[in-house]
Design a protein around this motif. Structure first.
Motif, short mmCIF file in Angstrom:
data_model
loop_
_atom_site.label_atom_id
_atom_site.label_comp_id
_atom_site.label_asym_id
_atom_site.label_seq_id
_atom_site.Cartn_x
_atom_site.Cartn_y
_atom_site.Cartn_z
N ALA A 134 -59.63 -0.24 12.89
CA ALA A 134 -59.45 -1.61 13.36
C ALA A 134 -59.04 -1.50 14.82
O ALA A 134 -57.89 -1.18 15.13
CB ALA A 134 -58.37 -2.33 12.55
N THR A 135 -59.97 -1.69 15.71
CA THR A 135 -59.74 -1.41 17.12
C THR A 135 -58.65 -2.28 17.71
O THR A 135 -58.46 -3.43 17.31
CB THR A 135 -61.03 -1.59 17.94
OG1 THR A 135 -61.55 -2.91 17.70
CG2 THR A 135 -62.07 -0.57 17.55
N ALA A 136 -57.95 -1.72 18.70
CA ALA A 136 -56.88 -2.44 19.38
C ALA A 136 -57.44 -3.47 20.36
O ALA A 136 -56.77 -4.44 20.70
CB ALA A 136 -55.98 -1.46 20.13
N GLY A 137 -58.65 -3.27 20.80
CA GLY A 137 -59.28 -4.19 21.75
C GLY A 137 -60.79 -4.16 21.57
O GLY A 137 -61.30 -3.57 20.62
N PRO A 138 -61.52 -4.78 22.50
CA PRO A 138 -62.99 -4.79 22.40
C PRO A 138 -63.55 -3.37 22.41
O PRO A 138 -63.07 -2.51 23.13
CB PRO A 138 -63.42 -5.56 23.65
CG PRO A 138 -62.22 -6.37 24.05
CD PRO A 138 -61.04 -5.54 23.67
N LEU A 139 -64.57 -3.15 21.59
CA LEU A 139 -65.22 -1.85 21.52
C LEU A 139 -66.51 -1.93 22.33
O LEU A 139 -67.56 -2.27 21.81
CB LEU A 139 -65.49 -1.48 20.06
CG LEU A 139 -65.94 -0.05 19.77
CD1 LEU A 139 -64.87 0.94 20.21
CD2 LEU A 139 -66.23 0.13 18.29
N GLU A 140 -66.40 -1.62 23.62
CA GLU A 140 -67.52 -1.80 24.54
C GLU A 140 -68.12 -0.46 24.93
O GLU A 140 -67.40 0.53 25.08
CB GLU A 140 -67.05 -2.53 25.81
CG GLU A 140 -66.43 -3.90 25.56
CD GLU A 140 -67.45 -4.92 25.10
OE1 GLU A 140 -68.67 -4.64 25.24
OE2 GLU A 140 -67.05 -5.99 24.61
N PRO A 141 -69.46 -0.41 25.12
CA PRO A 141 -70.08 0.82 25.62
C PRO A 141 -69.43 1.26 26.94
O PRO A 141 -69.16 0.44 27.82
CB PRO A 141 -71.54 0.41 25.84
CG PRO A 141 -71.76 -0.72 24.88
CD PRO A 141 -70.46 -1.46 24.85
N GLY A 142 -69.16 2.54 27.04
CA GLY A 142 -68.51 3.06 28.23
C GLY A 142 -67.02 3.24 28.09
O GLY A 142 -66.40 3.97 28.88
N SER A 143 -66.41 2.59 27.09
CA SER A 143 -64.98 2.78 26.87
C SER A 143 -64.75 4.12 26.20
O SER A 143 -65.63 4.63 25.51
CB SER A 143 -64.42 1.66 26.00
OG SER A 143 -64.92 1.77 24.67
N PRO A 144 -63.57 4.75 26.40
CA PRO A 144 -63.32 6.06 25.78
C PRO A 144 -63.50 6.06 24.27
O PRO A 144 -64.09 6.99 23.70
CB PRO A 144 -61.87 6.35 26.18
CG PRO A 144 -61.68 5.60 27.46
CD PRO A 144 -62.48 4.34 27.30
N THR A 145 -63.00 5.01 23.59
CA THR A 145 -63.13 4.95 22.13
C THR A 145 -64.59 4.86 21.72
O THR A 145 -65.03 5.56 20.79
CB THR A 145 -62.34 3.77 21.56
OG1 THR A 145 -60.94 4.00 21.74
CG2 THR A 145 -62.61 3.59 20.08
#
Length: 359
Positions: A138-149
């Protein structure tokens, strides 16, 4: 890695997936193909597996009455579950995940990000380094391409299932919050309310409620001048946004809005208290539906609420992850990306109708 540990991992892999290939398992375990072939030969001699070209398959009983070899001493898989908090909403999700893990003989490792993307990433790194078999997030924030997660999850070779989050890239299990908001709007409209206000805390759930509110206002032919407020909670806890809700209540009275949908429960309770202090009766002067159903029934006027299927979400997420693990060996599980959406339910209490009419 000692031979006994390698043998345990090989048998666990076969119990989980039914088959393994020498090359793939050697790469996964960091061992040479020669070592894995030797291990398979030894285990086959003990009757614990059957060698096939390029690998091995789980031993299958052929004689009537012979017991199937089952390895129950160790879990079949280890799954990492990371949630933003264990204090609100997610405890039931975790309990559902625990129940599924027990039923499916999996081990669950819990991480808490405290809504920090950096903490989340570090915990994911540790889980991957420790060779978990699947990740539930359950991600802490938006899961956007380019983000570390995003980049980390895109590069792993294990199943990833998002929990109460959506994505076009990863599989997911979540509550259908749009449908939940529809239930709330339809309920209030059925009681004759022509203006329905909306007060939502900024969160992963908020966009679904905002979009659904707008759509249902148009669909039901409601008035469009009801107040809409989206706010940021500086501190989680009831009563921390009294200034915002005092203004929201004032706007409701100014526009003759006599119904509201509020996210989350704690701030719906704040609205009940402010209404009482202002001489506004709930539900006669202001009907309130809370969203989340964590503490809605504990309000001074028990709150009608939308209850997401939190426990079912956790259970389904673990089940999906385990199905994907077993499907890696070519079972009937579809390779299509799956997005499972579970329906919330409406629980009617005194904040929208009188006590004798509530369920």
């Amino acid at each position: 890695m000692l031979s006994g540990e390698r043998h345990e991992k090989i048998l666990r892999e076969l119990e989980l997936r039914g088959t393994l290939t020498v090359n793939d398992f050697a790469e996964k375990s960091g061992q040479s193909t020669m070592t894995i072939r030797r291990d398979l030969t030894q285990l086959a001699a003990q009757g614990l597996l059957r060698r096939v070209h390029g690998g091995a398959v789980r031993m299958v009983v052929e004689r009537p009455g012979e017991a199937i070899h089952r390895r129950t001493r160790q879990p079949l898989a280890t799954l990492g579950l990371i949630v933003p908090t264990t204090g609100y909403y997610f405890p039931e999700v975790i309990r559902g995940a625990e129940a599924a893990a027990r039923a499916l003989n999996a081990r669950l490792i819990l991480g808490v990000s405290n809504y920090s993307a950096d903490d989340e990433f570090r915990q994911l790194q540790r889980m991957v380094a420790n060779s978990v078999d699947g990740i539930l997030l359950a991600t802490a924030g938006p899961l956007e391409p380019g983000s570390p997660t995003f980049d980390l999850l895109s590069g792993v070779r294990i199943p990833v299932v998002l929990v109460e989050r959506s994505s076009r890239v990863f599989e997911s299990v979540m509550s259908d919050h749009s449908y939940g908001a529809e239930l709330a709007m339809e309920h209030l409209a059925s009681l004759g309310h022509r203006r329905i206000g909306l007060a939502i805390a900024s969160s992963a759930t908020a966009p679904w409620l905002r979009e659904s509110h707008e759509r249902m206002v148009a669909k039901l032919g409601l008035e469009t001048d009801a107040p809409i407020m989206e706010y940021v909670r500086s501190v989680v806890g009831a009563g921390n946004n009294q200034t915002e809700f005092a203004k929201f209540l004032k706007d409701c009275r100014r526009t003759n809005t006599r119904a509201a949908l509020v996210l989350p429960d704690e701030e719906a309770i704040t609205l009940v208290n402010l209404a009482e202090e202002s001489g506004v009766d709930v539900p006669e002067d202001l009907a309130i539906v809370a969203y989340d159903d964590e503490v809605a029934d504990l309000a001074p006027v028990p709150l009608t609420s939308i209850s997401p299927p939190k426990r079912d979400v956790g259970y389904a997420a673990v089940t999906m992850c385990m199905e994907r693990l077993t499907g890696m060996a070519g079972s009937a599980v579809s390779p299509a990306l799956r997005r499972v959406s579970l329906a919330p339910k409406l629980i009617i209490r005194e904040s929208t109708v009188t006590g004798e009419d509530s369920e």
